[in-house]
Design a protein around this motif. Structure first.
Motif, PDB file in Angstrom:
ATOM      1  N   GLY A  63       0.777  -1.233   0.000  1.00  0.00           N
ATOM      2  CA  GLY A  63       0.000   0.000   0.000  1.00  0.00           C
ATOM      3  C   GLY A  63       0.806   1.279   0.000  1.00  0.00           C
ATOM      4  O   GLY A  63       0.229   2.361   0.125  1.00  0.00           O
ATOM      5  N   ALA A  64       2.123   1.191  -0.122  1.00  0.00           N
ATOM      6  CA  ALA A  64       2.942   2.405  -0.085  1.00  0.00           C
ATOM      7  C   ALA A  64       2.843   3.148  -1.410  1.00  0.00           C
ATOM      8  O   ALA A  64       2.814   2.533  -2.477  1.00  0.00           O
ATOM      9  CB  ALA A  64       4.389   2.060   0.202  1.00  0.00           C
ATOM     10  N   SER A  65       2.804   4.483  -1.345  1.00  0.00           N
ATOM     11  CA  SER A  65       2.823   5.272  -2.569  1.00  0.00           C
ATOM     12  C   SER A  65       4.257   5.289  -3.099  1.00  0.00           C
ATOM     13  O   SER A  65       5.178   4.872  -2.416  1.00  0.00           O
ATOM     14  CB  SER A  65       2.373   6.697  -2.284  1.00  0.00           C
ATOM     15  OG  SER A  65       3.346   7.341  -1.491  1.00  0.00           O
ATOM     16  N   ARG A  66       4.441   5.800  -4.325  1.00  0.00           N
ATOM     17  CA  ARG A  66       5.780   5.862  -4.906  1.00  0.00           C
ATOM     18  C   ARG A  66       6.706   6.686  -4.021  1.00  0.00           C
ATOM     19  O   ARG A  66       7.864   6.338  -3.803  1.00  0.00           O
ATOM     20  CB  ARG A  66       5.728   6.505  -6.296  1.00  0.00           C
ATOM     21  CG  ARG A  66       5.585   5.572  -7.460  1.00  0.00           C
ATOM     22  CD  ARG A  66       6.367   4.314  -7.378  1.00  0.00           C
ATOM     23  NE  ARG A  66       7.708   4.407  -7.916  1.00  0.00           N
ATOM     24  CZ  ARG A  66       8.663   3.515  -7.669  1.00  0.00           C
ATOM     25  NH1 ARG A  66       8.450   2.490  -6.870  1.00  0.00           N
ATOM     26  NH2 ARG A  66       9.850   3.652  -8.203  1.00  0.00           N
ATOM     27  N   GLN A 110       6.421   7.292  -0.805  1.00  0.00           N
ATOM     28  CA  GLN A 110       6.725   6.552   0.424  1.00  0.00           C
ATOM     29  C   GLN A 110       7.748   5.452   0.152  1.00  0.00           C
ATOM     30  O   GLN A 110       8.674   5.248   0.932  1.00  0.00           O
ATOM     31  CB  GLN A 110       5.446   5.921   0.983  1.00  0.00           C
ATOM     32  CG  GLN A 110       4.551   6.923   1.701  1.00  0.00           C
ATOM     33  CD  GLN A 110       3.233   6.296   2.106  1.00  0.00           C
ATOM     34  OE1 GLN A 110       2.663   5.503   1.356  1.00  0.00           O
ATOM     35  NE2 GLN A 110       2.738   6.645   3.274  1.00  0.00           N
TER      36      GLN A 110
END
Lengths: 278, 287, 352
Positions: A179-182, A184
């Motif tokens: 679920g991490a964004s780019r 993050q």
């Protein structure tokens, strides 16, 4: 050879190879370098202290170390960016750009110096863009920063690039599935992995910048107290036959360089350890 | 796979989503743009300026500057300094790498650090140390004067300073390479009856030839381009103790900009050749 | 949570990794994607996860189109073959990662994170390793941590890419049984990729056999093993012997002599290829009136309870491999060089 630790090896030539290595190293590097330290002993402590803390000298330290630190910082940011772009993206001319990153290693510093002075002077291609706003680059401390950024440019790129190439894509994919964004993923996964290499590159660029002479003197203006770097001050003292004074400054710079060398070795050890761990 | 024929339906893929670990297109473009802009203002523009300034007054002026006797003397001295320092450091690099990579001994890491030392010494200090040893007030100053020998402000000093600044190049390429290759092949050669020299010539060196060449190329570029160290020991005597970079400086300080940049362009060409060779060697390396 | 894959195509250059693949994964089942390397099984798993894009086709989660959904939003748990643990983070932080990267308003409190992570570490029986780093763990431990990390985000489906591929044989077996038990407790819809037929048959509820980007057969382990739909599936699920021959109304006539063998398969009458597993090969001493393929024993190897016999038929066809129980082998008193008759008990035929 009693130095050899291995109980037995069939390979010949250890004695002669090591003997020659030590002899050559001593003659070319160690003995001449020790001359600087021996020469300083001809000064009393007070004389040494006065020589290395004179106001003009202190101003040169400020400029040399300040500009070197800033330049290494600029290179850390943009070197990381360039390494990232070269490893991750495709664009026309990429291989040529990649090859040109090493230009500062290959281009003689004097050539770099006069070229940068020409480009960044008030009537130069880039300097003229800033002149209308009252910003002078060449012949000011800003010029020193430009020259030091130029000569330190390859270090961060070339230390970060291989680490980035070896970075397994699974790590970033794992972060994405969790679920991490780019952003993050970059901040929490990629950046910490690159950090040792980035710091090594920074330290290398910094160390190189501190000692730099050729590219700086043409663009610096060399005004005492304002835009005079420490290596230039050493030369000035030499030209005035103040050998002891020049040597005292040299010893200060050498001690700083050796400390940096130690730090760089520790950083590289850290980087290797982090890369080796599975 | 048997069906290598491209179905026309698939030649235009319908991509609805970006790859999971790719940045959006606009981010990519911005990052590429920023990186190229940075390299542009720090690398490409200054390099272009060298050639532009060199040719600004025309080819005639350029040619005059290049074939002027003092310029040619500087070329000769630069070539001489490189021709002496590169082979010496090459021999040293092979010897050091042989001792360090093929044997175990105490203080090895210290030795590797010491070999790298010249890289962390300011060029100015590299020149200074030889002045302190061989200069008039140096250790051997009086002895040299009495015997009518000149090292500082003469060619030997320039060569010494050049050797110092290019000292680690070959060794630091070879050491990790030879360490990685281990000792098995050499041991096999010795078991098969080869002498030490035969082993070195026929087994070790062919295995590391690209690394060796790489070191030589970098070492040569630095030798021909060194400025600071050479500047301290040279004395700047035109036609005698001026290398090409020093010649550039003199012309520049005399406001002969076209000539200074013309001479500089020769060195810039050398840098370009170095980069091309470097890429070429890296390719061979990768194979 | 069911998954549906509809007519998915994915090409890499001219290579068709997935060729019109459709598949349904039922809620709560443990499904194995089995196939040789290059069969498209990993690509299919990555397409379901959203790590790989499709050229055409659809992926539906619980009936909803998820094709254009980013991997971040699909809420899948993905376990990588080489674990992909974050090496600069402790085990605890690895498992906590998925919770910490949530947007602020959805992020659990620190104490909640701690409780959740420790609960998961207990589930994989590694809570005592929380403060260690990945490089201090064994391969099996790392794989269990990778699983705990994937479960932390409460995924709707669990996807495992060759989860035991990088482990040695013993750990592999243990982990297999453990995964089966874990699945029985949690009942989370799971898909795992493997190239090891034993693993697929032993662990999964259903097996999907893939080859060359296409699904060959879907069924329970029993179904695919006992009733393979084609020669590929038959060969892939175990060792086989191959005989050329003809089919005639439920009997295969194999070999030049036309040995009649009970057969089942897709061919009614005509040329066919007959397959027999090594344990379905009967080896007898030659006796007058006894039918069989005349052969010579080339090699004998006792492995555990069975004896492997390599045989060379007289008609110089392909060598035949038989597996016979140890006591039977003892009774026959076979030795290399002995002449024997070989008879498949039953064969399966596919069109030649």
């Amino acid at each position: 050879m009693s130095l050899a630790l291995r109980r037995h090896t069939v390979l010949p030539g250890f004695g002669i190879a090591l003997g020659f290595t030590l002899l050559y190293l001593s003659l070319i590097v160690l003995i001449p370098l020790s001359a600087t330290f021996l020469k300083t002993f001809s000064l009393t402590w007070e004389a040494f202290w006065t020589a290395v803390t004179a106001p003009r000298v202190l101003a040169s330290y400020r400029l040399t170390f300040g500009a070197s630190f800033l330049a290494a910082g600029i290179n850390a940011v943009f070197g990381l960016l360039v390494a990232w772009v070269l490893v991750r993206y495709r664009f026309p001319g990429k291989r040529i750009v990649d090859a040109f990153v090493d230009l500062p290693f290959a281009l003689p510093t004097a050539v770099a110096g006069i070229a940068l002075a020409a480009v960044y002077s008030t009537n130069g291609w880039i300097g003229s863009l800033f002149a209308p706003y009252g910003i002078k680059i060449a012949f000011t401390p800003l010029g020193v920063l430009v020259a030091l950024t130029f000569i330190g440019l390859p270090f961060v790129v070339r230390t970060v690039q291989p680490v980035l190439e070896d970075l397994e894509p699974e790590l970033e994919e794992a972060a994405a599935t969790l679920g991490a964004s780019r952003l993050q993923t970059f901040a929490k996964i990629v950046f910490p992995t690159l950090l040792p290499a980035l710091l090594t590159g920074f330290a290398l660029a910094f160390a190189r910048a501190i000692g730099e002479y050729g590219s700086v003197i043409f663009i610096a203006g060399n005004l005492p107290m304002v835009s005079e770097i420490t290596p230039l001050l050493i030369i000035t003292k030499l030209e005035q036959y103040d050998y002891a004074g020049a040597t005292a400054l040299a010893v200060v710079m050498l001690l700083i360089s050796f400390t940096l060398l130690l730090i760089i070795n520790l950083l590289q050890w850290w980087a290797r350890r982090r890369r080796a761990a599975p | 796979m048997t069906e290598a024929v491209l179905d026309p339906r698939f030649t235009l893929p319908v991509r609805t989503v970006e790859k999971a670990t790719a940045e959006p297109r606009w981010v990519r473009l911005v990052l590429i743009g920023l990186a190229l802009a940075f390299l542009g203002i720090f690398l490409f523009v200054p390099l272009a300026a060298v050639f532009y300034e060199a040719l600004r007054k025309g080819v005639g002026v350029y040619w005059q500057a290049v074939i002027e006797p003092d310029a040619l003397a500087a070329v000769r001295l630069t070539l001489l300094a490189a021709a002496i320092s590169v082979p010496l450091n090459l021999v040293f690099g092979v010897a050091a790498a042989w001792a360090i990579a093929k044997f175990e001994f105490r203080g090895k890491n210290l030795l590797i650090t010491l070999i790298d030392l010249p890289f962390s010494v300011s060029p100015v200090i590299a020149g200074l140390i030889f002045v302190l040893v061989f200069g008039l007030q140096g250790w051997f100053g009086e002895w040299l004067r009495d015997h009518d020998l000149k090292i500082i402000f003469a060619v030997p000093g320039i060569v010494l300073a050049t050797i110092f600044v290019t000292f680690p190049f070959v060794a630091r390429e070879l050491i990790p390479l030879m360490q990685a290759q281990g000792t098995e092949e050499e041991e096999a050669a010795v078991v098969l009856g080869a002498s030490g020299w035969q082993t070195l010539w026929r087994v070790t060196l062919p295995n590391v030839k690209w690394g060796l060449l790489y070191g030589v190329i970098l070492s040569n570029a630095r030798a021909m381009g060194e400025f600071g160290a050479v500047s301290v020991v040279s004395g700047h005597i035109r036609g005698l103790t001026n290398t090409l970079p020093l010649h550039v400086e003199i012309l520049y300080n005399e406001y002969q900009f076209a000539a200074a940049f013309a001479t500089a362009s020769l060195l810039a060409l050398l840098a370009l050749v170095t980069l091309v060779l470097k890429v070429w060697v890296e390719r061979r390396f990768a194979d | 949570m069911s998954i549906e894959v509809k007519n998915v195509n994915r090409r890499f250059g001219s290579f068709a990794a997935l060729d019109d693949v459709s598949l349904e994964v039922q809620t709560g089942e443990l499904l194995a994607l089995l196939g040789p390397s290059g069969s498209g099984k990993t690509t299919l798993l990555r397409v379901i996860a959203g790590l790989e894009t499709v050229d055409s086709g659809q992926v539906l989660f619980h009936g909803e189109d998820a094709t254009s959904q980013h991997v971040r939003e699909r809420r899948v748990g993905f376990v990588f073959q080489h674990y992909a643990l974050f090496r600069h983070m402790s085990i605890f932080e690895n498992v906590a990662f998925g919770l910490r990267v949530r947007p602020k308003q959805e992020r659990p409190s620190e104490s909640e994170i701690r409780r959740k992570v420790m609960e998961l570490l207990e589930l994989v029986q590694l809570d005592w390793l929380a403060d260690r780093y990945p490089h201090q763990l064994s391969g099996g431990q790392r794989q269990r941590i990778a699983l705990a990390r994937a479960l932390a985000v409460e995924p709707r489906v669990l996807l495992l890419d060759e989860p035991f591929g990088a482990l040695d044989a013993k750990v592999r077996k243990e982990l297999r049984t453990w995964l089966r038990r874990l699945h029985d407790e949690m009942h989370i819809t799971s898909v795992f990729v493997t190239h090891d037929q034993d693993e697929a048959l032993e662990v999964s509820d259903r097996v999907v056999v893939m080859n060359e980007g296409r699904i060959q057969q879907v069924g329970t382990p029993q179904e695919v093993y006992d009733h393979p739909v084609n020669a590929f599936v038959y060969q892939f699920l175990g060792n086989v012997n191959l005989f050329h021959g003809r089919m005639d109304e439920g009997t295969a006539l194999i070999g030049p002599a036309g040995l009649p063998v009970p057969a089942h398969g897709e061919v009614g009458v005509g040329a066919a290829v007959a397959y027999a597993r090594p344990h379905d090969i009967e080896v007898v001493r030659p006796k007058l009136g006894e039918l069989g393929i005349a052969a010579r024993v080339e090699h004998l190897l006792a492995v555990g309870p069975i004896v492997r016999v390599d045989l060379r038929p007289d008609d110089s066809g392909a060598p035949i491999h038989a597996e016979i129980p140890r006591d039977q082998a003892a009774h026959l008193a076979l030795a290399a060089g002995d002449r024997v008759l070989v008879r498949p008990r039953q064969v399966r035929v596919f069109a030649a």
